[in-house]
Design a protein around this motif. Structure first.
Motif, mmCIF file in Angstrom:
data_model
loop_
_atom_site.group_PDB
_atom_site.id
_atom_site.type_symbol
_atom_site.label_atom_id
_atom_site.label_comp_id
_atom_site.label_asym_id
_atom_site.label_seq_id
_atom_site.Cartn_x
_atom_site.Cartn_y
_atom_site.Cartn_z
ATOM 1 N N TRP A 169 0.754 -1.362 0.070
ATOM 2 C CA TRP A 169 -0.064 0.079 0.141
ATOM 3 C C TRP A 169 0.814 1.204 0.154
ATOM 4 O O TRP A 169 0.506 2.319 -0.510
ATOM 5 C CB TRP A 169 -0.992 -0.294 1.158
ATOM 6 C CG TRP A 169 -0.203 0.136 2.426
ATOM 7 C CD1 TRP A 169 0.367 -0.911 3.251
ATOM 8 C CD2 TRP A 169 0.457 1.398 3.061
ATOM 9 N NE1 TRP A 169 1.049 -0.506 4.373
ATOM 10 C CE2 TRP A 169 1.317 0.762 4.163
ATOM 11 C CE3 TRP A 169 0.357 2.521 2.831
ATOM 12 C CZ2 TRP A 169 1.793 1.787 5.075
ATOM 13 C CZ3 TRP A 169 0.962 3.617 3.697
ATOM 14 C CH2 TRP A 169 1.838 3.003 4.809
ATOM 15 N N SER A 227 -11.980 0.036 -5.370
ATOM 16 C CA SER A 227 -11.188 -0.129 -6.520
ATOM 17 C C SER A 227 -9.789 0.396 -6.244
ATOM 18 O O SER A 227 -9.727 1.142 -5.371
ATOM 19 C CB SER A 227 -11.863 0.611 -7.564
ATOM 20 O OG SER A 227 -11.855 1.614 -7.443
ATOM 21 N N ALA A 228 -8.834 0.481 -7.208
ATOM 22 C CA ALA A 228 -7.534 1.002 -7.056
ATOM 23 C C ALA A 228 -7.739 2.469 -7.219
ATOM 24 O O ALA A 228 -7.039 3.149 -6.306
ATOM 25 C CB ALA A 228 -6.536 0.479 -8.198
ATOM 26 N N TYR A 231 -8.884 3.517 -3.687
ATOM 27 C CA TYR A 231 -7.547 3.554 -2.790
ATOM 28 C C TYR A 231 -6.709 4.696 -2.881
ATOM 29 O O TYR A 231 -6.200 5.473 -2.179
ATOM 30 C CB TYR A 231 -6.792 2.421 -3.076
ATOM 31 C CG TYR A 231 -5.537 2.353 -1.889
ATOM 32 C CD1 TYR A 231 -5.494 2.309 -0.745
ATOM 33 C CD2 TYR A 231 -4.291 2.680 -3.000
ATOM 34 C CE1 TYR A 231 -4.417 2.554 0.020
ATOM 35 C CE2 TYR A 231 -3.160 2.816 -1.933
ATOM 36 C CZ TYR A 231 -3.038 2.715 -0.666
ATOM 37 O OH TYR A 231 -1.966 2.796 -0.088
ATOM 38 N N VAL A 232 -6.514 5.045 -4.332
ATOM 39 C CA VAL A 232 -5.414 6.274 -4.565
ATOM 40 C C VAL A 232 -6.137 7.500 -4.002
ATOM 41 O O VAL A 232 -5.245 8.310 -3.753
ATOM 42 C CB VAL A 232 -4.931 6.225 -6.172
ATOM 43 C CG1 VAL A 232 -4.342 7.518 -6.462
ATOM 44 C CG2 VAL A 232 -4.334 5.019 -6.457
ATOM 45 N N GLU A 262 -1.925 4.551 -9.734
ATOM 46 C CA GLU A 262 -3.084 3.944 -9.717
ATOM 47 C C GLU A 262 -2.957 2.819 -10.795
ATOM 48 O O GLU A 262 -3.176 1.849 -10.595
ATOM 49 C CB GLU A 262 -3.982 5.000 -10.396
ATOM 50 C CG GLU A 262 -5.514 4.294 -10.672
ATOM 51 C CD GLU A 262 -6.536 5.262 -10.933
ATOM 52 O OE1 GLU A 262 -7.618 4.945 -11.468
ATOM 53 O OE2 GLU A 262 -6.304 6.524 -10.519
ATOM 54 N N MET A 265 -1.369 -0.147 -9.128
ATOM 55 C CA MET A 265 -2.342 -0.625 -7.845
ATOM 56 C C MET A 265 -3.216 -1.556 -8.787
ATOM 57 O O MET A 265 -3.860 -2.415 -7.796
ATOM 58 C CB MET A 265 -2.763 0.265 -6.996
ATOM 59 C CG MET A 265 -1.762 1.261 -6.533
ATOM 60 S SD MET A 265 -0.315 0.344 -5.202
ATOM 61 C CE MET A 265 -1.374 0.378 -3.753
ATOM 62 N N HIS A 266 -3.478 -1.403 -10.004
ATOM 63 C CA HIS A 266 -4.577 -2.615 -10.606
ATOM 64 C C HIS A 266 -4.269 -3.763 -10.232
ATOM 65 O O HIS A 266 -5.546 -4.726 -10.287
ATOM 66 C CB HIS A 266 -4.604 -2.131 -11.908
ATOM 67 C CG HIS A 266 -5.449 -0.818 -12.336
ATOM 68 N ND1 HIS A 266 -6.857 -0.515 -11.863
ATOM 69 C CD2 HIS A 266 -5.197 0.187 -13.053
ATOM 70 C CE1 HIS A 266 -7.176 0.657 -12.116
ATOM 71 N NE2 HIS A 266 -6.213 1.077 -13.056
ATOM 72 N N ARG A 267 -3.256 -4.303 -10.138
ATOM 73 C CA ARG A 267 -2.930 -5.565 -9.663
ATOM 74 C C ARG A 267 -3.425 -6.171 -8.558
ATOM 75 O O ARG A 267 -3.522 -7.493 -8.282
ATOM 76 C CB ARG A 267 -1.431 -5.649 -9.772
ATOM 77 C CG ARG A 267 -0.507 -5.129 -8.446
ATOM 78 C CD ARG A 267 0.678 -5.418 -8.298
ATOM 79 N NE ARG A 267 1.554 -4.325 -9.318
ATOM 80 C CZ ARG A 267 2.672 -3.959 -9.358
ATOM 81 N NH1 ARG A 267 3.592 -4.885 -8.635
ATOM 82 N NH2 ARG A 267 3.157 -3.141 -10.105
ATOM 83 N N GLU A 269 -6.520 -5.629 -7.683
ATOM 84 C CA GLU A 269 -7.913 -5.629 -7.843
ATOM 85 C C GLU A 269 -8.246 -7.159 -8.230
ATOM 86 O O GLU A 269 -7.640 -7.599 -8.822
ATOM 87 C CB GLU A 269 -8.382 -4.605 -8.998
ATOM 88 C CG GLU A 269 -8.302 -3.300 -8.593
ATOM 89 C CD GLU A 269 -8.875 -2.154 -9.486
ATOM 90 O OE1 GLU A 269 -9.482 -1.102 -9.591
ATOM 91 O OE2 GLU A 269 -8.527 -2.523 -10.893
ATOM 92 N N PHE A 274 -11.027 -4.242 -4.187
ATOM 93 C CA PHE A 274 -9.298 -4.151 -4.121
ATOM 94 C C PHE A 274 -8.770 -4.284 -2.901
ATOM 95 O O PHE A 274 -9.381 -4.065 -1.721
ATOM 96 C CB PHE A 274 -9.271 -2.533 -4.357
ATOM 97 C CG PHE A 274 -7.737 -1.870 -4.119
ATOM 98 C CD1 PHE A 274 -6.755 -2.065 -5.264
ATOM 99 C CD2 PHE A 274 -7.397 -1.437 -2.986
ATOM 100 C CE1 PHE A 274 -5.395 -1.572 -5.013
ATOM 101 C CE2 PHE A 274 -6.203 -0.956 -2.585
ATOM 102 C CZ PHE A 274 -5.123 -1.264 -3.783
ATOM 103 N N VAL A 276 -5.014 -4.432 -0.987
ATOM 104 C CA VAL A 276 -3.419 -4.483 -1.011
ATOM 105 C C VAL A 276 -2.781 -4.787 0.376
ATOM 106 O O VAL A 276 -3.320 -4.345 1.499
ATOM 107 C CB VAL A 276 -2.600 -3.002 -1.382
ATOM 108 C CG1 VAL A 276 -3.463 -1.783 -0.319
ATOM 109 C CG2 VAL A 276 -1.399 -3.083 -1.721
#
Length: 287
Positions: A169, A227-228, A231-232, A262, A265-267, A269, A274, A276
């Protein structure tokens, strides 16, 4: 002759921290419900590790916008007392507002340097510090001060994040920002979110400060969102350190960096949302 590394300027660092949280504290408070979903279990484990009970006097160092002060105040009840302190005058004011809104008159707030307490000896039953010690330039000095403020038999409990590889994160965005902003590596002795996460580090700090038999437990703190992108949105508002790292970039460059963060960070999801990974250590010891 080898090039001499720059020395860490603790006074300058503290001033920067104070200014950052005076600026970003309101965002931290705004996202408190989300942050407590992530860190609420850590707070509960800290209160248990510090043996917080009804009627006690509790000191919360680096209290931020009010946690774990609020949780401690609810546990000690009206007959107890909680002093919430932070180096940032602005965020301490936010903590005061939160206490008033909750009707928790047993909470007092004061701006104070966690490494140099303006408090009498042996005046508290427990000292708490959630995600603050790792940002202090002299953690042994801080712990020694907290021990001084504790009554004999009182407990100190702290939470810090563990290693970067277990905290995607924060480590992943920081890595991208550091590269894009062309920042040098941290200088020796520089505090940071993962500076105290190594094996045995907390135990040794507690011992150096005069505590005996420190206990450390590992707590998983996954950061979940829809979602990513969601989070962002939290990270760019509430985690002021990220923005501080980009202080010398233009607005357009900052937006580009956040877009890259962003995308990276999709990885994390999946079909369920989401998530992390995150991990911290909760350490405690008695005086």
């Amino acid at each position: 002759m080898a090039e001499q590394q720059p020395l860490f300027d603790a006074a300058k660092y503290k001033n920067t921290q104070r200014e950052q949280w005076n600026k970003d504290g309101s965002a931290w408070r705004r996202w408190t419900p989300t942050l407590e979903l992530w860190y609420g279990d850590v707070t509960r484990q800290m209160l248990a590790a510090a043996h917080v009970q009804s009627g006690q006097r509790i000191l919360d160092v680096a209290a931020g916008a009010g946690e774990p002060s609020v949780s401690a105040a609810e546990r000690v009840g009206p007959s107890g007392y909680v002093l919430a302190t932070d180096i940032s005058e602005g965020i301490v004011e936010l903590a005061r507002q939160v206490a008033c809104e909750r009707g928790l008159h047993q909470i007092e707030t004061r701006a104070m340097d966690g490494e140099k307490l303006d408090l009498p000896d042996a005046s508290f039953d427990a000292v708490l510090c959630r995600f603050g010690l790792m940002y202090m330039p002299h953690p042994v000095n801080a712990l020694s001060e907290w021990r001084r403020a504790l009554k004999p038999g009182g407990w100190a409990a702290v939470a810090v994040f563990s290693m970067p590889e277990r905290n995607g994160w924060g480590a992943l965005p920081a890595s991208i920002i550091r590269q894009r902003a062309q920042l040098p590596p941290p200088v020796p002795g520089q505090p940071g979110p993962f500076s105290l996460g190594g094996v045995g580090v907390l135990e040794e700090l507690f011992r150096q400060a005069g505590f005996a038999n420190p206990q450390v437990r590992t707590v998983q703190v996954p950061h979940r969102a829809a979602s990513a992108a969601d989070y962002v949105r939290v990270a760019r508002e509430a985690f002021g350190g990220f923005n501080a790292m980009m202080a010398n970039l233009s607005l357009e460059e900052r937006e580009s960096v956040w877009n890259e963060v962003e995308n990276s960070m999709h990885r994390f999801e999946s079909s369920t949302g989401f998530e992390v990974p995150g991990e911290c250590h909760v350490a405690s010891a008695a005086k």
